[in-house]
Design an enzyme around this catalytic site. Sequence first.
Site, PDB file in Angstrom:
ATOM      1  N   PRO A 101       0.827  -1.206   0.000  1.00 54.15           N
ATOM      2  CA  PRO A 101       0.000   0.000   0.000  1.00 54.15           C
ATOM      3  C   PRO A 101       0.868   1.266   0.000  1.00 54.15           C
ATOM      4  O   PRO A 101       2.000   1.245   0.505  1.00 54.15           O
ATOM      5  CB  PRO A 101      -0.800  -0.115   1.293  1.00 54.15           C
ATOM      6  CG  PRO A 101      -0.042  -1.066   2.145  1.00 54.15           C
ATOM      7  CD  PRO A 101       0.733  -1.970   1.241  1.00 54.15           C
ATOM      8  N   ALA A 104       1.887   4.195   3.630  1.00 58.27           N
ATOM      9  CA  ALA A 104       1.450   3.343   4.737  1.00 58.27           C
ATOM     10  C   ALA A 104       2.616   2.859   5.586  1.00 58.27           C
ATOM     11  O   ALA A 104       2.483   1.934   6.376  1.00 58.27           O
ATOM     12  CB  ALA A 104       0.669   2.161   4.179  1.00 58.27           C
ATOM     13  N   LEU A 106       5.411   1.299   4.718  1.00 56.52           N
ATOM     14  CA  LEU A 106       6.095   0.056   4.345  1.00 56.52           C
ATOM     15  C   LEU A 106       7.089   0.232   3.192  1.00 56.52           C
ATOM     16  O   LEU A 106       7.546  -0.751   2.603  1.00 56.52           O
ATOM     17  CB  LEU A 106       5.055  -1.031   4.000  1.00 56.52           C
ATOM     18  CG  LEU A 106       4.055  -1.350   5.120  1.00 56.52           C
ATOM     19  CD1 LEU A 106       3.091  -2.454   4.685  1.00 56.52           C
ATOM     20  CD2 LEU A 106       4.767  -1.757   6.418  1.00 56.52           C
ATOM     21  N   GLY A 107       7.393   1.479   2.845  1.00 54.58           N
ATOM     22  CA  GLY A 107       8.477   1.724   1.875  1.00 54.58           C
ATOM     23  C   GLY A 107       8.053   1.669   0.422  1.00 54.58           C
ATOM     24  O   GLY A 107       8.878   1.418  -0.454  1.00 54.58           O
ATOM     25  N   SER A 108       6.765   1.955   0.149  1.00 56.64           N
ATOM     26  CA  SER A 108       6.300   1.778  -1.239  1.00 56.64           C
ATOM     27  C   SER A 108       7.062   2.659  -2.230  1.00 56.64           C
ATOM     28  O   SER A 108       7.417   2.190  -3.313  1.00 56.64           O
ATOM     29  CB  SER A 108       4.795   2.021  -1.340  1.00 56.64           C
ATOM     30  OG  SER A 108       4.506   3.363  -1.055  1.00 56.64           O
ATOM     31  N   SER A 109       7.337   3.912  -1.888  1.00 57.28           N
ATOM     32  CA  SER A 109       7.959   4.790  -2.903  1.00 57.28           C
ATOM     33  C   SER A 109       9.352   4.277  -3.278  1.00 57.28           C
ATOM     34  O   SER A 109       9.717   4.237  -4.464  1.00 57.28           O
ATOM     35  CB  SER A 109       8.014   6.254  -2.436  1.00 57.28           C
ATOM     36  OG  SER A 109       8.809   6.386  -1.286  1.00 57.28           O
ATOM     37  N   ALA A 110      10.121   3.835  -2.282  1.00 55.80           N
ATOM     38  CA  ALA A 110      11.456   3.296  -2.599  1.00 55.80           C
ATOM     39  C   ALA A 110      11.332   1.992  -3.380  1.00 55.80           C
ATOM     40  O   ALA A 110      12.102   1.731  -4.310  1.00 55.80           O
ATOM     41  CB  ALA A 110      12.256   3.081  -1.312  1.00 55.80           C
ATOM     42  N   ALA A 111      10.324   1.177  -3.042  1.00 54.42           N
ATOM     43  CA  ALA A 111      10.148  -0.100  -3.747  1.00 54.42           C
ATOM     44  C   ALA A 111       9.746   0.128  -5.202  1.00 54.42           C
ATOM     45  O   ALA A 111      10.214  -0.575  -6.105  1.00 54.42           O
ATOM     46  CB  ALA A 111       9.119  -0.959  -3.022  1.00 54.42           C
ATOM     47  N   ASP A 152      15.183   3.653   3.683  1.00 56.46           N
ATOM     48  CA  ASP A 152      14.196   2.859   2.932  1.00 56.46           C
ATOM     49  C   ASP A 152      14.813   2.272   1.665  1.00 56.46           C
ATOM     50  O   ASP A 152      14.734   1.070   1.410  1.00 56.46           O
ATOM     51  CB  ASP A 152      12.984   3.718   2.543  1.00 56.46           C
ATOM     52  CG  ASP A 152      12.101   4.055   3.734  1.00 56.46           C
ATOM     53  OD1 ASP A 152      12.521   3.812   4.876  1.00 56.46           O
ATOM     54  OD2 ASP A 152      10.986   4.565   3.517  1.00 56.46           O
TER      55      ASP A 152
HETATM   56  C1  MEV Z   1      10.257   6.515   6.591  1.00 62.96           C
HETATM   57  O1  MEV Z   1      10.121   5.148   6.234  1.00 62.96           O
HETATM   58  C2  MEV Z   1      11.298   6.660   7.647  1.00 62.96           C
HETATM   59  C3  MEV Z   1      11.559   8.080   8.097  1.00 62.96           C
HETATM   60  O2  MEV Z   1      12.570   7.994   9.113  1.00 62.96           O
HETATM   61  C4  MEV Z   1      11.996   8.982   6.983  1.00 62.96           C
HETATM   62  C5  MEV Z   1      13.396   8.675   6.488  1.00 62.96           C
HETATM   63  O3  MEV Z   1      14.154   7.989   7.139  1.00 62.96           O
HETATM   64  O4  MEV Z   1      13.735   9.200   5.405  1.00 62.96           O
HETATM   65  C6  MEV Z   1      10.320   8.687   8.743  1.00 62.96           C
END
Ligand code: MEV
Length: 316
Positions: A101, A104, A106-111, A152
């Site tokens: 999702p 949310a 769980l790292g969607s943009s990096a994935a 991420d």
């Molecule tokens: C986001 O998954 C984690 C944060 O610490 C942002 C980041 O590390 O860039 C909130």
Amino acid sequence: MPAVSATACGKLILLGEHAVVYDSPAIAIPITSLRVRAVVEPLIGEVQGTIRVKAEPLGIDHNLTELGKDHFLANALGLLFSTLGLLQTPTCRITITSELPIAAGLGSSAAYAVALLRAMSAFLGHSLNLQELNTLAFQSEQSVHGRPSGIDNTVITYEKPIFYQRGAMIEFLQPIREFVFVIADSGIRKSTRESTSQLAADLKADPQRYQPHLDAIADLVKQSKRSFQIGDLDALGSAINANQEHLSALRLSCPELDGLVSVAREAGALGAKLTGGGKGGHMLALVTPETEAAVAQALQSAGSPRVFSTRLYPGE
Ligand code: MEV
């Protein structure tokens, strides 16, 4: 050129989110069972250089040019093309699907970025090594979050548990025992940019109130590296609980997350906290194989729209 398909996993920050943006360490693990998939295939009968992008979860079905060059997917492709010194963009169709999702925790943009960079570089016959991939994914994350820590994209690129601190060597962790986490969705979507901007404003307005919580989180992470590696579940659970209290004091939780965290603890979790950007998104609970079902059941009964488990095996 034949069609190419590539995937990327999700991620779970166990300890240290937000503090990691301010150069403290954090611990993260991959969620290998939830993936983003990118497929790149030749596009026949279109003007040369046309790239069609379809990413249903993001509501995208356009030519790349219509996406706008600031869009993070356009940005990731632009970074790749300039790294490879491409003079003419390929004529192709990109299709992205996702089990992760958006917004949310769980790292969607990096994935999305990692899967797309993997597929497109392979399609072009220039597969990137992990370090190159991580660098480009980090640059793409900058267009999404402003000032990401890089945790991420790093855990998602390498798909290994990491002890991460901006500017330091990535430390890969190898726990000696199995870990089980139950993860529950609060049902609320919040962009990481929103929560990191709020914290930045709070820190500026009242550093005496907020900075001690970031410092305490940094200490917890440093102390927990060993607990994680030797599989000291009680120590790790306590650190997870303490981390949640500091995140709450930093105004990064919300009533829905607080409710799920309490429910998980009451049902037997050793520790529970929000994970990722917070103010919504997901929470995690450290459980044992014996308490896993009861914690998952309690979170479902408490109204979480999605509850699942992820496991980390020794030496993974
Ligand atoms: C986001 O998954 C984690 C944060 O610490 C942002 C980041 O590390 O860039 C909130």
